[in-house]
Design an enzyme around this catalytic site. Structure first.
Site, PDB file in Angstrom:
ATOM      1  N   ASP A   1     -24.979   9.300  20.632  1.00  0.00           N
ATOM      2  CA  ASP A   1     -23.673   8.367  19.005  1.00  0.00           C
ATOM      3  C   ASP A   1     -24.532   8.691  18.103  1.00  0.00           C
ATOM      4  OD1 ASP A   1     -22.917   7.019  21.740  1.00  0.00           O
ATOM      5  OD2 ASP A   1     -23.210   4.787  21.292  1.00  0.00           O
TER       6      ASP A   1
ATOM      7  N   HIS B   1      -6.840  13.726  53.299  1.00  0.00           N
ATOM      8  CA  HIS B   1      -5.802  12.413  53.038  1.00  0.00           C
ATOM      9  C   HIS B   1      -5.872  11.040  54.017  1.00  0.00           C
ATOM     10  CE1 HIS B   1      -1.315  10.344  54.147  1.00  0.00           C
ATOM     11  NE2 HIS B   1      -1.679  10.667  54.544  1.00  0.00           N
TER      12      HIS B   1
ATOM     13  N   GLY C   1     -15.635  -1.754  16.982  1.00  0.00           N
ATOM     14  CA  GLY C   1     -16.492  -0.078  17.481  1.00  0.00           C
ATOM     15  C   GLY C   1     -17.822   0.167  17.263  1.00  0.00           C
ATOM     16  N   ARG C   2     -18.545   0.666  17.646  1.00  0.00           N
ATOM     17  CA  ARG C   2     -20.096   0.734  16.483  1.00  0.00           C
ATOM     18  C   ARG C   2     -19.892   1.782  15.484  1.00  0.00           C
ATOM     19  NH1 ARG C   2     -23.028  -0.866  20.676  1.00  0.00           N
ATOM     20  NH2 ARG C   2     -24.410   0.301  20.800  1.00  0.00           N
TER      21      ARG C   2
ATOM     22  N   GLY D   1      -8.704  -3.950  20.731  1.00  0.00           N
ATOM     23  CA  GLY D   1      -8.657  -4.034  22.374  1.00  0.00           C
ATOM     24  C   GLY D   1      -9.011  -3.047  22.220  1.00  0.00           C
ATOM     25  N   GLY D   2     -10.349  -2.199  22.385  1.00  0.00           N
ATOM     26  CA  GLY D   2     -10.759  -1.155  22.945  1.00  0.00           C
ATOM     27  C   GLY D   2     -11.636  -1.134  24.621  1.00  0.00           C
TER      28      GLY D   2
ATOM     29  N   LYS E   1     -21.137  -2.473  33.750  1.00  0.00           N
ATOM     30  CA  LYS E   1     -20.112  -2.322  35.127  1.00  0.00           C
ATOM     31  C   LYS E   1     -20.876  -3.485  36.375  1.00  0.00           C
ATOM     32  CE  LYS E   1     -18.378   0.084  32.672  1.00  0.00           C
ATOM     33  NZ  LYS E   1     -18.756   0.197  31.157  1.00  0.00           N
TER      34      LYS E   1
HETATM   35  P1  FAD Z   1     -28.731   4.719  22.571  1.00  0.00           P
HETATM   36  O1  FAD Z   1     -28.843   4.369  24.223  1.00  0.00           O
HETATM   37  O2  FAD Z   1     -27.597   4.043  21.695  1.00  0.00           O
HETATM   38  O3  FAD Z   1     -30.377   4.814  22.493  1.00  0.00           O
HETATM   39  C1  FAD Z   1     -30.461   4.872  21.392  1.00  0.00           C
HETATM   40  C2  FAD Z   1     -32.534   4.035  21.322  1.00  0.00           C
HETATM   41  O4  FAD Z   1     -33.086   4.320  19.929  1.00  0.00           O
HETATM   42  C3  FAD Z   1     -32.496   2.906  21.682  1.00  0.00           C
HETATM   43  O5  FAD Z   1     -32.711   2.000  22.663  1.00  0.00           O
HETATM   44  C4  FAD Z   1     -32.733   2.454  20.365  1.00  0.00           C
HETATM   45  O6  FAD Z   1     -33.384   1.125  19.818  1.00  0.00           O
HETATM   46  C5  FAD Z   1     -33.213   3.198  19.627  1.00  0.00           C
HETATM   47  N1  FAD Z   1     -34.075   3.341  18.350  1.00  0.00           N
HETATM   48  C6  FAD Z   1     -33.090   3.216  17.693  1.00  0.00           C
HETATM   49  N2  FAD Z   1     -33.692   3.432  16.090  1.00  0.00           N
HETATM   50  C7  FAD Z   1     -35.215   3.841  16.559  1.00  0.00           C
HETATM   51  C8  FAD Z   1     -36.357   4.874  16.124  1.00  0.00           C
HETATM   52  N3  FAD Z   1     -36.277   4.125  14.516  1.00  0.00           N
HETATM   53  N4  FAD Z   1     -37.470   4.741  16.685  1.00  0.00           N
HETATM   54  C9  FAD Z   1     -37.158   4.685  17.601  1.00  0.00           C
HETATM   55  N5  FAD Z   1     -36.559   3.908  18.719  1.00  0.00           N
HETATM   56  C10 FAD Z   1     -35.330   4.019  17.885  1.00  0.00           C
HETATM   57  N6  FAD Z   1     -21.110   5.184  27.786  1.00  0.00           N
HETATM   58  C11 FAD Z   1     -20.292   5.577  28.451  1.00  0.00           C
HETATM   59  O7  FAD Z   1     -20.495   6.791  29.380  1.00  0.00           O
HETATM   60  N7  FAD Z   1     -20.581   4.541  29.862  1.00  0.00           N
HETATM   61  C12 FAD Z   1     -20.031   3.464  29.607  1.00  0.00           C
HETATM   62  O8  FAD Z   1     -18.951   2.589  30.909  1.00  0.00           O
HETATM   63  C13 FAD Z   1     -20.660   2.506  28.396  1.00  0.00           C
HETATM   64  N8  FAD Z   1     -20.041   0.949  29.027  1.00  0.00           N
HETATM   65  C14 FAD Z   1     -20.433   0.421  27.071  1.00  0.00           C
HETATM   66  C15 FAD Z   1     -20.787  -0.162  27.225  1.00  0.00           C
HETATM   67  C16 FAD Z   1     -21.069  -1.187  26.219  1.00  0.00           C
HETATM   68  C17 FAD Z   1     -21.318  -2.704  26.663  1.00  0.00           C
HETATM   69  C18 FAD Z   1     -21.669  -0.359  25.351  1.00  0.00           C
HETATM   70  C19 FAD Z   1     -21.977  -1.293  24.485  1.00  0.00           C
HETATM   71  C20 FAD Z   1     -21.524   0.645  25.278  1.00  0.00           C
HETATM   72  C21 FAD Z   1     -21.411   1.256  26.610  1.00  0.00           C
HETATM   73  N9  FAD Z   1     -20.877   3.092  26.322  1.00  0.00           N
HETATM   74  C22 FAD Z   1     -20.596   3.455  28.106  1.00  0.00           C
HETATM   75  C23 FAD Z   1     -21.935   3.944  24.948  1.00  0.00           C
HETATM   76  C24 FAD Z   1     -22.842   4.938  25.393  1.00  0.00           C
HETATM   77  O9  FAD Z   1     -23.903   3.146  25.538  1.00  0.00           O
HETATM   78  C25 FAD Z   1     -23.253   5.114  24.333  1.00  0.00           C
HETATM   79  O10 FAD Z   1     -22.810   6.221  24.667  1.00  0.00           O
HETATM   80  C26 FAD Z   1     -24.909   5.664  24.791  1.00  0.00           C
HETATM   81  O11 FAD Z   1     -25.816   5.001  25.613  1.00  0.00           O
HETATM   82  C27 FAD Z   1     -25.330   6.706  24.177  1.00  0.00           C
HETATM   83  O12 FAD Z   1     -26.783   7.305  23.824  1.00  0.00           O
HETATM   84  P2  FAD Z   1     -27.777   7.868  22.923  1.00  0.00           P
HETATM   85  O13 FAD Z   1     -28.625   8.273  23.930  1.00  0.00           O
HETATM   86  O14 FAD Z   1     -27.426   8.757  21.784  1.00  0.00           O
HETATM   87  O15 FAD Z   1     -28.256   5.923  22.151  1.00  0.00           O
HETATM   88  P1  NAD Z   2     -13.399   1.404  20.215  1.00  0.00           P
HETATM   89  O1  NAD Z   2     -13.661   2.092  19.172  1.00  0.00           O
HETATM   90  O2  NAD Z   2     -13.356   1.468  21.489  1.00  0.00           O
HETATM   91  O3  NAD Z   2     -12.197  -0.390  19.798  1.00  0.00           O
HETATM   92  C1  NAD Z   2     -12.119  -0.798  19.181  1.00  0.00           C
HETATM   93  C2  NAD Z   2     -11.157  -1.743  18.549  1.00  0.00           C
HETATM   94  O4  NAD Z   2     -10.865  -2.737  17.642  1.00  0.00           O
HETATM   95  C3  NAD Z   2      -9.445  -0.445  17.827  1.00  0.00           C
HETATM   96  O5  NAD Z   2      -8.685  -0.281  19.286  1.00  0.00           O
HETATM   97  C4  NAD Z   2      -9.751  -0.667  16.904  1.00  0.00           C
HETATM   98  O6  NAD Z   2      -8.614  -0.438  16.625  1.00  0.00           O
HETATM   99  C5  NAD Z   2     -10.030  -2.538  16.780  1.00  0.00           C
HETATM  100  N1  NAD Z   2     -10.135  -3.277  15.847  1.00  0.00           N
HETATM  101  C6  NAD Z   2     -10.693  -2.540  14.744  1.00  0.00           C
HETATM  102  N2  NAD Z   2     -11.623  -3.167  13.656  1.00  0.00           N
HETATM  103  C7  NAD Z   2     -10.700  -4.565  14.062  1.00  0.00           C
HETATM  104  C8  NAD Z   2     -10.390  -5.695  13.475  1.00  0.00           C
HETATM  105  N3  NAD Z   2     -10.370  -6.121  12.107  1.00  0.00           N
HETATM  106  N4  NAD Z   2      -9.042  -7.030  14.241  1.00  0.00           N
HETATM  107  C9  NAD Z   2      -8.218  -6.323  15.720  1.00  0.00           C
HETATM  108  N5  NAD Z   2      -8.631  -5.125  15.797  1.00  0.00           N
HETATM  109  C10 NAD Z   2      -9.860  -4.117  15.295  1.00  0.00           C
HETATM  110  O7  NAD Z   2     -15.014   0.399  20.114  1.00  0.00           O
HETATM  111  P2  NAD Z   2     -15.429  -0.448  20.653  1.00  0.00           P
HETATM  112  O8  NAD Z   2     -14.479  -2.006  21.894  1.00  0.00           O
HETATM  113  O9  NAD Z   2     -16.118  -1.543  20.230  1.00  0.00           O
HETATM  114  O10 NAD Z   2     -16.776   0.234  22.179  1.00  0.00           O
HETATM  115  C11 NAD Z   2     -17.291   1.206  20.971  1.00  0.00           C
HETATM  116  C12 NAD Z   2     -18.164   2.104  21.880  1.00  0.00           C
HETATM  117  O11 NAD Z   2     -18.395   1.866  22.484  1.00  0.00           O
HETATM  118  C13 NAD Z   2     -16.610   3.128  22.026  1.00  0.00           C
HETATM  119  O12 NAD Z   2     -16.022   3.707  20.834  1.00  0.00           O
HETATM  120  C14 NAD Z   2     -16.519   3.636  23.360  1.00  0.00           C
HETATM  121  O13 NAD Z   2     -17.237   5.139  22.649  1.00  0.00           O
HETATM  122  C15 NAD Z   2     -18.389   3.918  24.121  1.00  0.00           C
HETATM  123  N6  NAD Z   2     -18.012   2.758  25.469  1.00  0.00           N
HETATM  124  C16 NAD Z   2     -17.361   2.844  26.138  1.00  0.00           C
HETATM  125  C17 NAD Z   2     -17.224   2.717  27.436  1.00  0.00           C
HETATM  126  C18 NAD Z   2     -17.078   3.736  28.428  1.00  0.00           C
HETATM  127  O14 NAD Z   2     -17.217   4.506  28.550  1.00  0.00           O
HETATM  128  N7  NAD Z   2     -16.183   2.618  29.552  1.00  0.00           N
HETATM  129  C19 NAD Z   2     -17.500   0.665  27.531  1.00  0.00           C
HETATM  130  C20 NAD Z   2     -17.465   0.721  26.198  1.00  0.00           C
HETATM  131  C21 NAD Z   2     -18.040   1.467  24.420  1.00  0.00           C
END
Ligand code: FAD
Ligand code: NAD
Length: 477
Positions: A317, A449, A276-277, A183-184, A52
């Site tokens: 997650d 407004h 995806g993740r 394109g997610g 962000k």
């Molecule tokens: P995480 O944030 O994944 O944290 C898990 C932690 O556990 C990590 O620090 C990891 O190192 C630690 N861990 C793992 N295994 C172990 C172990 N064995 N021992 C100790 N520690 C361990 N979500 C939104 O809502 N809004 C957004 O704008 C948004 N933007 C995103 C942008 C990107 C680029 C990405 C990748 C994700 C985004 N997300 C967003 C998704 C969001 O980051 C996740 O949904 C969120 O972080 C999940 O939280 P969590 O607490 O489940 O785990």
């Molecule tokens: P995503 O699930 O949002 O999108 C993945 C996209 O990749 C999908 O549209 C899928 O159809 C496509 N895809 C999958 N395999 C493919 C292939 N082989 N070739 C071409 N396209 C393919 O996943 P992401 O963008 O990696 O983000 C992961 C997750 O992290 C999100 O689902 C979301 O939960 C979280 N996230 C949230 C935010 C936010 O809240 N603003 C921002 C970033 C990430």
């Protein structure tokens, strides 16, 4: 490190730290384990927050370019990549450092390390920089280990030009060309950042539209912008091979969406894989407990977020979609209340989803797509932003606000918004859905407004055929 604790939380992301802080606030003795120096997890270190910060910079760049249409012209931007990275890093450090302080103030034992299970009441924790694990016994554990990026099946290439979201957020440079695979959420957000910085971005998506899952009428508005900022958006197309080339990564495409005249192989300076993740459910020693993992790799939990092992909970997650930070932290509170002996369940009516692109796209509750899949009768009202005074003043009339309503009770079941600021506006929709508001409640709530929030009120007026700025008489019963 203490030898025992009441509650231990594994993973300090928005799920884990929220759970640990709340448990401490309720008077429990808490330990929090994570490999990073401070709490924050993916969200703060390599997810929501850094993305962000960069998207804000992209917004400024795009606005400055747009200003030409209003007679204000700025010169071409000069991008100091080191300073840009420093801004992002400062934001991350400030937030994670703040969480470290808050953790100390709550007397939480923060252990920088990695945890695994010895048995259902004992963890083995290997602290950063040490090789031998130490043990910690607990009454309750909360697994909040989050998720990690998925990789492209069949692609084994190792290359510094090949990025996942973590490396892309480091903005190693402003590449001339970037292929975004997927394109997610991530592909579109980070694609927006790189396009604004001046990179020629190509998006490849295997399904027939961007952001599968979101309503098409909302996505279409965003897709038009994504197409205009990109070199190409290739739908119904997949990457089938990648190899290192002289000046980049040579990518081979396949799919019916590939235009007949488009080359099947192209070279890009960088490639971002955002397909995806995957949940981090392979916690060492989990097989020494009764915790169950689904075929998709998510930890199975009941509505209180308790696993099949009564002493162990799981949140965020690692337990399932949507993989969003605010879902994780709310689950954390539910798990802690359950540990405290309350009868609780995580049963939200609406979890907001926001894609922070330009325009932003946000929705909550029932989508029109899901209503159709469920064969549920709904009335959908739409308010086009071309009729919003505020949108006109921003020169952004491309937005739309829609309500998904129960035709009999008038109850608001879902809200969808596309347009600048949609991510802020959607909170009203979440409140409306959660509180069981009906169209009359929304219509009669006086909105300031001129604001974009009026579009929510006007969408409710459309239901009654009364929107001031849209003429759509209500059908007679
Ligand atoms: P995480 O944030 O994944 O944290 C898990 C932690 O556990 C990590 O620090 C990891 O190192 C630690 N861990 C793992 N295994 C172990 C172990 N064995 N021992 C100790 N520690 C361990 N979500 C939104 O809502 N809004 C957004 O704008 C948004 N933007 C995103 C942008 C990107 C680029 C990405 C990748 C994700 C985004 N997300 C967003 C998704 C969001 O980051 C996740 O949904 C969120 O972080 C999940 O939280 P969590 O607490 O489940 O785990
Ligand atoms: P995503 O699930 O949002 O999108 C993945 C996209 O990749 C999908 O549209 C899928 O159809 C496509 N895809 C999958 N395999 C493919 C292939 N082989 N070739 C071409 N396209 C393919 O996943 P992401 O963008 O990696 O983000 C992961 C997750 O992290 C999100 O689902 C979301 O939960 C979280 N996230 C949230 C935010 C936010 O809240 N603003 C921002 C970033 C990430």
């Amino acid at each position: 490190m203490p030898q025992s604790t009441q509650v231990v939380v594994i993973g300090a992301g928005p799920g884990g730290y929220a759970a640990a802080f709340y448990a401490a606030d309720l008077g429990m003795q808490v330990a929090l384990v994570d490999p990073d120096v401070n709490p924050g997890g993916v969200c703060l270190y390599r997810g929501c927050i850094p993305s962000k910060a960069l998207l804000h910079v992209a917004d400024v760049l795009n606005e400055a370019r747009h200003a030409e249409a209003w007679g204000v012209t700025f010169g071409a931007p000069k991008i100091d990549i080191e300073k840009l990275r420093a801004f992002k890093t400062k934001v991350v450090n400030q937030l994670t450092g703040g969480l470290g302080q808050l953790s100390k103030q709550r007397k939480i034992t923060y252990i920088q390390g990695t945890a695994g299970f010895r048995d259902p009441r004992t963890l083995e924790i290997t602290r950063e920089g040490q090789s031998q694990p130490e043990t910690l016994t607990f009454e309750h554990a909360i697994i909040a280990t989050g998720s990690r990026p998925s990789t492209l099946p069949g692609v084994t290439l190792q290359s510094p030009r090949l990025m996942d979201s973590t490396s892309a957020l480091e903005v190693p440079d402003v590449p001339g060309s970037l292929l975004v695979v997927g394109g997610g959420y991530i592909g579109l957000e980070l694609g927006t950042v790189y396009a604004a910085l001046g990179t020629k971005v190509t998006v490849v998506e295997m399904t027939d539209g961007l952001l599968p899952g979101a309503d098409r009428d909302l996505v279409n508005v965003l897709a038009r912008r994504i197409e205009s900022m990109s070199e190409a958006v290739l739908l119904k197309t997949k990457v089938v091979a990648m190899k290192e080339a002289k000046n980049g990564i040579a990518v081979t495409f396949e799919g019916e969406g590939l235009p007949a005249d488009a080359p099947k192989e192209r070279t890009f300076d960088r490639v971002l894989v955002s397909v995806g993740r995957r949940p981090n459910s392979a916690v060492p020693g989990l097989d020494r407990t009764r915790v169950k993992v689904t075929a998709r790799g998510f930890i199975e939990v009941d509505p209180a977020r308790r696993t099949a092992e009564p002493s162990i909970y799981a949140i965020g997650d690692v337990v399932g979609e949507p993989m969003l930070a605010h879902k994780a932290s709310h689950e954390g509170r539910v798990a802690v209340e359950s540990i405290a002996g309350e009868r609780v369940a995580f049963e939200p009516l609406a979890i907001p989803a926001v894609v922070f692109t330009d325009p932003e796209l946000a929705w909550c509750g029932l989508t029109e797509t899901d209503a159709r899949k469920q064969k549920r009768e709904v009335t959908v009202t739409r308010f086009p932003w071309a009729a919003s005074g505020r949108a006109l003043t921003l020169d952004r009339t491309d937005g739309m606000t829609k309500l998904v309503l129960d035709p009999k009770t008038e109850r608001v079941l879902g809200v969808g918004i596309v347009g600048p600021g949609a991510g802020e506006l959607i909170a009203e929709g979440v409140l409306a859905v959660e509180m069981g508001a009906n169209a009359t409640d929304v219509r009669m709530t006086i909105h300031p407004h001129p604001t974009l929030s009026e579009t929510i009120m006007e969408s409710a007026e459309v239901f009654f055929g009364q929107a001031t700025h849209v003429y759509r008489p209500r059908k007679k019963a």
